[in-house]
Scaffold this active site. Structure first.
Site, PDB file in Angstrom:
ATOM      1  N   THR A 126     -65.435  42.812 -53.896  1.00 45.83           N
ATOM      2  CA  THR A 126     -63.831  42.641 -53.886  1.00 45.83           C
ATOM      3  C   THR A 126     -63.393  43.642 -52.750  1.00 45.83           C
ATOM      4  O   THR A 126     -63.727  44.845 -52.951  1.00 45.83           O
ATOM      5  CB  THR A 126     -63.452  43.045 -55.116  1.00 45.83           C
ATOM      6  OG1 THR A 126     -63.602  42.416 -56.265  1.00 45.83           O
ATOM      7  CG2 THR A 126     -61.648  43.039 -54.967  1.00 45.83           C
ATOM      8  N   GLU A 127     -62.704  43.240 -51.692  1.00 44.06           N
ATOM      9  CA  GLU A 127     -62.080  44.065 -50.853  1.00 44.06           C
ATOM     10  C   GLU A 127     -63.135  44.832 -49.715  1.00 44.06           C
ATOM     11  O   GLU A 127     -62.619  45.964 -49.573  1.00 44.06           O
ATOM     12  CB  GLU A 127     -60.855  44.989 -51.466  1.00 44.06           C
ATOM     13  CG  GLU A 127     -59.840  44.412 -52.193  1.00 44.06           C
ATOM     14  CD  GLU A 127     -58.898  43.606 -51.415  1.00 44.06           C
ATOM     15  OE1 GLU A 127     -58.851  43.610 -50.243  1.00 44.06           O
ATOM     16  OE2 GLU A 127     -58.222  42.814 -52.041  1.00 44.06           O
TER      17      GLU A 127
END
Lengths: 424, 406
Positions: free
Chosen positions: B145-146
């Site tokens: 994530t990210e």
């Protein structure tokens, strides 16, 4: 500079604001401040404070006092009207009938009667109309010797004086709007004070408003050109405070201000009802008095919310400080609040604020929770969250405290001086 | 022979409906279905469908030699299944070309690695299942994530059997070295790190339409020239970006789709260059050194750290509260409840609470449907309070129940 409230004689934000402003202006501007009532205790450099309550014969060349009263309001004022600026009193006051070109001489107003007129213990008082009129005459007299470049007048009570001095001296008149009749008496107000404000603003060379909100009101309700209105947010002097945790099991939400329609007591009540539905361990402390007090008290009892309120009455500054230092939430549901200095004072005490969007304070405190004045669901949700979620309470109070560094009188004074310079 | 490796992130969170204190204890449906459907539809029309179409045409035109990769979060896939099956089919059509790779990530686009390894593993598994089911691919490469990354994450992912991981190419770690090579974490050669070439990636993602930029307008041939400069000093030019770059962040009027459809041909003008997917890259090239990242990094903001999600005490408080419920939620064995809880782990909920830069009314605000970060926190916490209430009332622990009856 023409002011009305000045410490220690003040009833609301106007006095605090006038004080903060002249203090910040005085190092850079020579100010002669004329107020109805001044104490000896306050003095700043470059500054001459004249209180009409202790005026001397030298200051006022009383023998030569001549004054022609011009009717400034465009509408006639022969009807009886209620001039209760802040609704302190419920009595009706008949306006004195004035001959528009009445000649006033020293015989009519001797020094003693002038002094006593401004020493009656009321900031406004029942006889406000004759006070305003007398103030205008005396100011005009005091200003007749010249020695100033700009007239800076605070709120409608000084506008007749401001207009008169402008007429006599031809100097630029700058009005400072701390509060409008449309705030105090509702946005439909079209009474004499409204017309005085409107005519004065029309005639003025520039206008300071204490918020964008107030500027918008001036444009909307008074039809004044936006170009000549300058927004100067009030400031607050840095002043470190300490929290004093209270020993109550309930959380404390504080409402501070006159209990008048303008301050939204009915929305306070609705909000209390809604908050206590979902959060029981809370008390709402109401500090202040006003014409809606009895109604608020009775309705809260009728709704069986009496136990949720603590009515503290009017509190002195020291008691207000005590109260704020223990509060968990500050709540200001005003219907129309030009600025709302008390919200900033609450923030100084690390109290997070739930504010009406119809307020100037909401413009300078980004770290606050804002709702339209009628949106009591949203108010309740915000108060609930601040009571329930400690991290939110901490973050908001901390962030808002930091923001106060950007809301100082020094910054306000700079903006004011910038406008002054246009008229030099 | 240097390769260009295109990777696009596709994600939609399950946004929460306005949830005030009066709903607590009464209303246990938290999703804003209308808003989620609307946003998915808008982004589909503006970005997913036209971009898929553009890329599909390029793959056909270049006989499968133009290659790309996606990571689509489980929550985005779920919303496509629910609201826009046509969009899902268009991604499946891309998968059918054999030139498109789908990567692994956490199903709920969460930061679970930081708070619960157990939940992290569960979500990676759920996502893997979903990709296998919808695209018939078994991912070998992971993106967190990210782009939240450090050595520990790379090693952990390696232990789960992955051969590659995507991350940001951080200048202060690379020093004089180029991001255009594969690297590996210290002491672990079983996994290769693909580093984002943030300069070239951001030229497209952020600067493309900026008229103040000295290189504006950016044409495909100019961009290809920059890419070609890596010849002799690079093996993989990793162009990683949000898929919404195409059509949503950079509007069609900027010429972004036109640019996209000319890039492949321009790249191919240099005979040494080709396109590879991340898994092809890790099989084609060796690691050229150690990429040693101790502190957690990400691809967000100029700080490229975690401050967008964990930068203030509201975010920490919310994060701790939601992860603090994990054991209790899972012990119920109730799949719907676990799913509801897990959807609250999606990183976007915490991003909305970010107060940094809030005063500038910047990109964070653009991505948030809340007026203020405080509103985001309050809404989330009210939902959490209700979830706690549901746990307490509906899933009374057996011993408590017994005690009550005895």
């Amino acid at each position: 500079m023409l002011g009305w409230e000045f410490p220690p004689f003040f009833s609301g934000g106007l006095g605090v604001a006038t004080y903060g402003m002249v203090k910040a202006l005085s190092p850079k501007v020579n100010i002669k401040l004329i107020v109805p009532n001044a104490s000896q205790g306050i003095s700043f450099s470059n500054m001459n404070i004249i209180g009409l309550n202790s005026i001397s014969a030298e200051q006022l060349s009383i023998e030569s006092l001549k004054f022609s009263y011009v009717n400034y309001t465009s509408e006639q004022h022969t009807l009886p009207l209620t001039l209760s600026t802040y609704h302190h009193k419920n009595e009706e006051i008949l306006r004195n009938q004035l001959d528009p070109y009445e000649e006033v001489t020293a015989i009519e107003r001797n020094l003693n009667s002038i002094r006593s007129a401004f020493s009656d213990g009321h900031v406004y008082g029942p006889d406000i109309v004759s006070k305003i009129e007398l103030y205008a005459r005396l100011v005009s007299q005091l200003a007749s010797n010249g020695g100033f470049d700009i007239i800076h007048a605070h709120d409608w009570i000084t506008f007749p004086a401001g207009l008169e001095v402008k007429r006599a001296s031809n100097k630029p008149l700058l009005l400072h709007i701390h509060s409008l009749e449309t705030d105090r008496a509702g946005e439909g107000a079209r009474n004499e004070i409204y017309h005085l404000e409107k005519d004065a603003m029309m005639a003025a060379d520039a206008i300071f408003s204490v918020s964008q909100f107030t500027k918008d009101q001036i444009i909307k309700h008074y039809g004044i050109s936006p170009d000549k209105i300058h927004v100067v947010h009030n400031g607050i002097d840095p002043c470190p405070k300490t929290r004093v945790p209270h020993k109550l099991r309930d959380k404390l939400v504080v409402f501070l201000g006159r209990i008048t329609h303008q301050k939204g007591p009915e929305f306070l009540l609705e909000t209390v009802e809604k908050v206590t539905r979902v959060f029981q361990r809370v008390k709402f402390v109401v500090a202040g008095t006003g014409d809606q007090f009895a109604h608020l008290l009775e309705t809260s009892a009728y709704k069986k919310l009496g136990s949720k309120f603590i009515f503290a009455g009017f509190l002195t500054k020291a008691r207000v400080e005590d109260l704020l230092s223990t509060a968990d939430v500050y709540f200001m549901p005003s219907v129309s609040e030009p600025f709302g200095l008390t919200a900033l004072e609450a923030v100084q005490h690390y109290v997070p604020a739930v504010l009406s969007s119809q307020s100037g304070a909401a413009e300078v405190l980004r770290a606050s929770l804002k709702a339209d004045f009628w949106d009591t669901d949203r108010y309740a949700n915000y108060i609930y969250a601040l009571l329930k979620y400690e991290a939110l309470n901490q973050t908001l109070s901390g962030d808002a405290y930091q923001e106060l560094n950007q809301v100082t009188w020094v910054q306000a004074a700079e903006k004011i001086i910038n406008v002054y310079q246009k008229f030099k | 022979m240097p390769s260009v490796c295109f990777y696009f992130q596709v994600h939609q969170p399950f946004r929460l409906k306005p949830y005030d204190c009066f709903k607590i204890g009464h209303d246990h449906a938290y999703e804003d279905e209308t808003k989620n459907r609307e946003i998915l539809s808008r982004v589909s029309t503006k970005c997913y469908l036209p971009a898929n179409e553009t890329l599909l045409r390029q793959i056909d035109k270049h006989h499968g030699k133009f290659k790309i990769a996606y990571s689509i979060s489980g929550t985005a896939l779920e919303q496509m299944e629910k609201y826009r099956p046509d969009v899902l089919r268009s991604f499946q059509k891309l998968a059918d070309t054999g030139s498109v790779e789908f990567l692994s990530e956490t199903y709920h686009h969460s930061l679970s690695f930081l708070f619960s390894k157990e939940e992290f593993i569960r979500q990676v598994g759920l996502h893997r299942q979903k990709i296998e089911e919808l695209f018939q691919q078994s991912p070998e490469v992971f993106r967190n994530t990210e782009f939240v990354y450090n050595n520990e994450i790379a090693n952990f992912i390696s232990a789960l059997g992955y051969k590659g991981i995507l991350c940001e190419g951080l200048e202060h770690i690379l020093g004089y070295r180029s991001p255009n090579f594969l690297y590996h974490p210290p002491g672990n050669e079983n996994i290769k790190s693909l580093l984002k070439n943030y300069k070239l990636s951001d030229d497209i993602a952020f600067r493309f339409s900026n008229k103040e930029w000295s290189e504006w307008p950016l044409t495909a041939s100019k961009f290809a020239r920059w890419v070609h400069q890596a010849a002799g000093n690079g093996e993989t030019i990793n162009l990683f970006m949000d898929y919404e770059t195409f059509g949503e962040h950079q509007w069609p009027e900027t010429g972004i789709f036109d640019f996209l459809s000319h890039v492949p041909a321009e790249i191919f003008k240099h005979p040494d260059f080709d396109f590879k997917t991340p898994s092809e890259v890790i099989h084609a090239y060796p690691s050229r050194g150690v990429y040693d990242v101790h502190n957690l990094s990400s691809w967000a903001d100029i700080e490229r750290d975690l401050s967008a999600w964990l930068g203030n005490s509201l975010q920490h408080d919310a994060m701790e509260r939601i992860y603090g419920m994990e054991r209790e939620v899972k012990e119920t064995g109730d799949e719907r409840l676990i799913d509801t809880w897990a959807k609250l782990l999606t990183s976007d909920h915490f991003y909305y609470m970010c107060t940094k830069y809030w005063n500038d009314g910047d990109v964070h605000k653009y991505f948030s449907h809340y007026n203020t970060p405080y509103d985001a926190y309050i809404n989330f916490m009210n939902v959490l309070t209700d979830l706690e209430h549901v746990l307490e009332v509906n899933f009374e622990k057996p011993e408590h129940a017994l005690a009550a009856h005895s």
